[in-house]
Design an enzyme around this catalytic site. Structure first.
Site, PDB file in Angstrom:
ATOM      1  N   ASP A 184      18.729  24.706  75.810  1.00  0.00           N
ATOM      2  CA  ASP A 184      18.701  24.940  77.765  1.00  0.00           C
ATOM      3  C   ASP A 184      20.189  23.904  77.643  1.00  0.00           C
ATOM      4  O   ASP A 184      19.986  22.905  76.748  1.00  0.00           O
ATOM      5  CB  ASP A 184      18.270  24.618  78.421  1.00  0.00           C
ATOM      6  CG  ASP A 184      18.241  24.873  80.449  1.00  0.00           C
ATOM      7  OD1 ASP A 184      19.136  25.022  80.287  1.00  0.00           O
ATOM      8  OD2 ASP A 184      17.446  25.840  81.518  1.00  0.00           O
ATOM      9  N   ASP A 244      20.859  30.634  87.246  1.00  0.00           N
ATOM     10  CA  ASP A 244      20.003  31.884  87.501  1.00  0.00           C
ATOM     11  C   ASP A 244      20.144  33.126  88.092  1.00  0.00           C
ATOM     12  O   ASP A 244      20.734  32.914  88.919  1.00  0.00           O
ATOM     13  CB  ASP A 244      19.353  30.982  87.781  1.00  0.00           C
ATOM     14  CG  ASP A 244      18.437  29.352  86.770  1.00  0.00           C
ATOM     15  OD1 ASP A 244      19.139  29.720  85.760  1.00  0.00           O
ATOM     16  OD2 ASP A 244      17.883  28.784  86.962  1.00  0.00           O
TER      17      ASP A 244
HETATM   18  C1  GAL Z   1      17.717  26.616  83.976  1.00  0.00           C
HETATM   19  C2  GAL Z   1      17.585  28.086  82.981  1.00  0.00           C
HETATM   20  C3  GAL Z   1      16.556  28.865  84.157  1.00  0.00           C
HETATM   21  C4  GAL Z   1      15.491  28.200  82.871  1.00  0.00           C
HETATM   22  C5  GAL Z   1      15.321  27.127  83.861  1.00  0.00           C
HETATM   23  C6  GAL Z   1      13.341  26.112  83.247  1.00  0.00           C
HETATM   24  O1  GAL Z   1      18.463  25.943  83.081  1.00  0.00           O
HETATM   25  O2  GAL Z   1      18.849  28.796  83.343  1.00  0.00           O
HETATM   26  O3  GAL Z   1      16.432  30.320  83.063  1.00  0.00           O
HETATM   27  O4  GAL Z   1      14.653  27.865  82.064  1.00  0.00           O
HETATM   28  O5  GAL Z   1      16.570  26.063  83.307  1.00  0.00           O
HETATM   29  O6  GAL Z   1      14.117  24.740  83.583  1.00  0.00           O
END
Ligand code: GAL
Length: 482
Positions: A229, A299
C-alpha cells in the site's frame, strides 16, 4: 405544523442519508476520481493522505508520521531491466532495478482478500473460513487460488530486539505462518499486506526502510503474494511534478516499490507483487518492471458509478496489459451493497475481459447460487486466465455509424478459442448490434455466435448480430467462422 414535520422528516432523512454513506473505519472517503461516500463514522474524520487518497481516521489519532526514513543501502540485486542511469542522481542513480519473479503472476491473480468483507475486523477463523469455502463452493476448482489478508493483521509496534513485525496474537493465535500453512494444506496460496510508507493506512507498521527484514519474514512464513500500500509516505519520499529523466520509473514513488521487489527477490521465494499505488505516478508505464499488478484508482465501492468509472480509467491504459502485467481495477464487490444482478455480471465480466486481478471481497458463505454462478463462469474465467493470449479485450466501433460512448460499450478480444465480443449496456436501449466486418480479426461473412454465459451456441448469422442486453448487464460471445 406542516413546516415542523417537514423539518423533522428532513433531518431524519439527512441522518439516514449520512449513515448510509458513512465509510468504514480506515476506509477511503475522498481523493482524485473518488466516487464513493465522503463521510466517516462518528468519532472518525475524513483525512487527506495525498491528493489521490483521503481516509477515515480516528479523530484522536496522531497525524501520519513524516519522519524521514533511512533509505536502505542494500538491494544490489542483479539488473534485468536496465533503465538509462546516465543522468540520474541521488537515490534514483543507485535504486535496485531487479524485476518481479516470472515464476508466478503470468495471468491475473484469482483469489479472495479480507478488506471489502471485514475491514480491520479480521481473525484466523474468518481467513480459514474463506479458504475452506474455496474448496466447498467449488471456487478452487474454478481456478481461485489466493487467500489474502489485508491491513490490520499485526500489533502496533515491531519487536524491540529483532525489529520484526509481530502478528496480533489475539487475531492470529497460530501466527501468520500457522494460517499460511493451513491455507497451503488446502492446495491454495497465501497473501499478506504491507505498506511502502512508515505505517499502513490503518496505522500498523509499514515496510519502508525495513524491506529486507520484512521480505525475509514473509518468505519464512510462507507468503506467496504481497499487496503493498501507499499510506504514510515521509516528506523526503514525495515526488516533484515531473520525475527524474522524464521517467516515472525513477520517481521516489516507484523506488519505494522497487526496493521491495529487490528485497523479495533476495529471499529466493517467488512472490506475486501487487502495487497498491492508486494510479499515482503513471504506474501503468512502469508497473510491470516492478510488480505483477497495480491499482489504477482509489478504493472500489459497491456502486454502478465505481464500475463505470474504473472501466473508463482502465480503457485509457490497455497497452500496459499483457502476461505478468495487469492493471488492477481493485477488489470485487459481488455480495456487498445493492448492485443489481446485471451490475454484478458486468463487474465480473469487465474485470475478466480487461484482465484485472479478481479478488473476491465478501463473506463467501453469504453468496447465493446466482452470484456463485457468475464468479465461477468457466468461459469468462478461461478468457481471463488464457495462457496463449495475454492482452485484454479492447473497445471497437460496432457499426460504421455507431456513436462513441464513455465508457465504451463494445469490446473485442482474442483467446486460444478465437475472437470474443463483449457488450456492456451502460445506457437505456437494450437492443445491441455489431457488424462482423467491424470486429477486429473478423471480416464480412457468416459467423457462429456462442454465448459465454450460458455455454450454448446461439446460431449462425450473416453480416451482423443483434441481441438484447439488459440495462447495466454485459453480454459475452465467442464468434467463430461458420
Ligand atoms: C487502502 C487500500 C485498500 C485497503 C486499505 C487498508 O489504501 O487502497 O485496498 O488495503 O488501504 O487500510
Amino acid at each position: 405544523m406542516a413546516a415542523a414535520s417537514t423539518l423533522l422528516y428532513g433531518s431524519v432523512l439527512a441522518g439516514l442519508f449520512t449513515s448510509a454513506l458513512a465509510q468504514s473505519e480506515y476506509g477511503q472517503c475522498g481523493g482524485v476520481n473518488w466516487t464513493g461516500g465522503t463521510t466517516c463514522p462518528d468519532g472518525w474524520v475524513c483525512t487527506s493522505m495525498n491528493p489521490y487518497y483521503s481516509q477515515c481516521l480516528e479523530s484522536t489519532s496522531t497525524a501520519p508520521s513524516t519522519t524521514p526514513t533511512t533509505i536502505p543501502t542494500t538491494s544490489t540485486a542483479p539488473t534485468t531491466t536496465a533503465s538509462s542511469t546516465s543522468t540520474l542522481t541521488g537515490i534514483a542513480a543507485s535504486a535496485p532495478t531487479i524485476g518481479p519473479s516470472h515464476d508466478v503472476g503470468k495471468t491475473p491473480a484469482l483469489g479472495w482478500n479480507s478488506w471489502n468483507a471485514y475491514g480491520c475486523n479480521i481473525n484466523e477463523d474468518k481467513i480459514l473460513a474463506a479458504a475452506n469455502q474455496f474448496i466447498s463452493l467449488g471456487l478452487a476448482k474454478a481456478g481461485y487460488q489466493y487467500i489474502n489478508i489485508d491491513d490490520c493483521w499485526s500489533v502496533m509496534t515491531r519487536n524491540a530486539s529483532t525489529g520484526r513485525i509481530i502478528p496480533d496474537p489475539a487475531k492470529f493465535p497460530d501466527g501468520i505462518s500457522g494460517v499460511a500453512s493451513q491455507v497451503h494444506a488446502l492446495g491454495l496460496k497465501f497473501g499478506i499486506y504491507s505498506d511502502a510508507g512508515t505505517a499502513t493506512c490503518a496505522g500498523f507498521p509499514g515496510s519502508l526502510g525495513n524491506e529486507e527484514l520484512d521480505a525475509t519474514t514473509f518468505a519464512e512464513w510462507g507468503v506467496d503474494y504481497l499487496k503493498y500500500d501507499n499510506c504514510n509516505v515521509p516528506a523526503n519520499w514525495t515526488d516533484a511534478s515531473t520525475p527524474p529523466d522524464g521517467d516515472w520509473y525513477n520517481s521516489n514513488s516507484a523506488i519505494r516499490y522497487r526496493q521491495m521487489t529487490a528485497a523479495m527477490n533476495e529471499t529466493g521465494r517467488p512472490f506475486q507483487f501487487n502495487l497498491c499505488i492508486w494510479g499515482n505516478a503513471n504506474v501503468w508505464d512502469w508497473g510491470a518492471r516492478v510488480g505483477h499488478s497495480w491499482r489504477m484508482s482509489g478504493d472500489s465501492s459497491a456502486s454502478w458509478s465505481y464500475i463505470t468509472s474504473i472501466i473508463t480509467t482502465n480503457v485509457q491504459h490497455l497497452d500496459s496489459i499483457d502476461f505478468y502485467s495487469h492493471n488492477d481495477m481493485d477488489m470485487m464487490e459481488i455480495g456487498n451493497g445493492d448492485l443489481t444482478i446485471q451490475e454484478q455480471r458486468t463487474h465480473f465480466a469487465a474485470w475478466a475481459f480487461l484482465k484485472s486481478p479478481i479478488l473476491l471481497g465478501t463473506d463467501l458463505g453469504q453468496l447465493n447460487t446466482t452470484q456463485l454462478a457468475i464468479i465461477t463462469n468457466a468461459e469468462l474465467l478461461a478468457f481471463h486466465q488464457d495462457t496463449t493470449v495475454g492482452t485484454p479485450a479492447r473497445p471497437f466501433a460496432p457499426t460504421p455509424s455507431a456513436p462513441t460512448t464513455s465508457p465504451p460499450q463494445f469490446y473485442s478480444g482474442t483467446s486460444a478459442k478465437g475472437t470474443h465480443v463483449f457488450i456492456v449496456n451502460t445506457g437505456n436501449a437494450t437492443s445491441k448490434t455489431f457488424d462482423f466486418a467491424n470486429v477486429p480479426g473478423l471480416g464480412s461473412g457468416s459467423y457462429k455466435v456462442h454465448d459465454m454465459w450460458t455455454g450454448k451456441d446461439v446460431g449462425t448469422f450473416a453480416t451482423s448480430y443483434t441481441t438484447t442486453v439488459d440495462t447495466h448487464d454485459t453480454a459475452a460471445f465467442l464468434v467463430t467462422a461458420a
